[in-house]
Design a protein around this motif. Structure first.
Motif, short mmCIF file in Angstrom:
data_model
loop_
_atom_site.label_atom_id
_atom_site.label_comp_id
_atom_site.label_asym_id
_atom_site.label_seq_id
_atom_site.Cartn_x
_atom_site.Cartn_y
_atom_site.Cartn_z
N MET A 16 95.50 59.82 -11.75
CA MET A 16 96.04 59.32 -10.52
C MET A 16 95.41 59.98 -9.30
O MET A 16 95.43 59.40 -8.23
CB MET A 16 97.55 59.53 -10.47
CG MET A 16 98.31 58.60 -11.37
SD MET A 16 97.98 56.95 -10.82
CE MET A 16 99.53 56.23 -10.96
N GLU A 17 94.87 61.18 -9.47
CA GLU A 17 94.29 61.89 -8.34
C GLU A 17 93.00 61.23 -7.86
O GLU A 17 92.57 61.46 -6.75
CB GLU A 17 94.02 63.34 -8.74
CG GLU A 17 95.29 64.11 -9.02
CD GLU A 17 94.97 65.52 -9.49
OE1 GLU A 17 93.81 65.96 -9.37
OE2 GLU A 17 95.89 66.17 -9.99
N TRP A 18 92.36 60.41 -8.64
CA TRP A 18 91.11 59.78 -8.27
C TRP A 18 91.30 58.48 -7.49
O TRP A 18 90.36 57.97 -6.89
CB TRP A 18 90.26 59.54 -9.52
CG TRP A 18 90.97 58.68 -10.54
CD1 TRP A 18 91.79 59.12 -11.53
CD2 TRP A 18 90.92 57.27 -10.65
NE1 TRP A 18 92.27 58.07 -12.26
CE2 TRP A 18 91.73 56.90 -11.74
CE3 TRP A 18 90.27 56.26 -9.95
CZ2 TRP A 18 91.92 55.58 -12.12
CZ3 TRP A 18 90.44 54.96 -10.34
CH2 TRP A 18 91.27 54.63 -11.42
N ILE A 19 92.50 57.93 -7.47
CA ILE A 19 92.75 56.66 -6.80
C ILE A 19 92.58 56.78 -5.28
O ILE A 19 91.92 55.96 -4.65
CB ILE A 19 94.14 56.11 -7.16
CG1 ILE A 19 94.17 55.73 -8.63
CG2 ILE A 19 94.48 54.90 -6.30
CD1 ILE A 19 95.51 55.24 -9.11
N LEU A 20 93.17 57.79 -4.68
CA LEU A 20 93.09 57.95 -3.22
C LEU A 20 91.65 58.15 -2.75
O LEU A 20 91.22 57.45 -1.81
CB LEU A 20 93.99 59.11 -2.77
CG LEU A 20 94.12 59.28 -1.27
CD1 LEU A 20 94.66 58.02 -0.61
CD2 LEU A 20 95.03 60.46 -0.95
N PRO A 21 90.85 59.03 -3.36
CA PRO A 21 89.45 59.15 -2.92
C PRO A 21 88.65 57.86 -3.13
O PRO A 21 87.80 57.52 -2.33
CB PRO A 21 88.89 60.28 -3.78
CG PRO A 21 90.08 61.07 -4.20
CD PRO A 21 91.20 60.08 -4.30
#
Length: 117
Positions: free
Chosen positions: A1-6
């Motif tokens: 989920m941490e890769w969605i925003l970038p």
């Protein structure tokens, strides 16, 4: 989920950069087209004024030629302005010089408005 925003931020910045690049390219093309239209109008007007002055010599037609010559100096190439002045300079001279000046004027116009303008 941490890769969605970038990922979403990266796509947004890329899209923004592409939009800006497209805008500047379209603006550049528009400016180039506008300059071409000004040159074209100036050159055709000069040729029409030259024709009118040759067919019906008068002060009015001479002044019209001078106006179009000035427009060519503003929007056209240095060669076109030089050969337009050569047409004036050879007005009362031998026909060969005037024909040569006219031929050079046409060639300069073609070179300035040609496909690789």
């Amino acid at each position: 989920m941490e890769w969605i925003l970038p990922l979403l931020a990266g796509l947004g910045i890329g899209s923004l950069l592409k939009s800006m690049a497209d805008h500047f390219m379209a603006r550049r093309a528009s400016t180039s087209d506008r300059w071409y239209q000004e040159k074209r109008e100036s050159y055709l007007g000069l040729l029409q004024a030259l024709h009118d002055a040759a067919i019906h010599p008068s002060d009015k037609n001479s002044m019209a030629f001078a106006l179009w010559q000035t427009r060519c100096e503003l929007f056209g190439s240095k060669d076109v302005a030089m050969y337009a002045q050569a047409m004036v300079d050879t007005n009362d001279g031998p026909g060969e010089q005037r024909d040569e000046a006219f031929k050079n004027l046409i060639q300069a116009m073609k070179a300035d408005c040609g496909p690789d303008r």
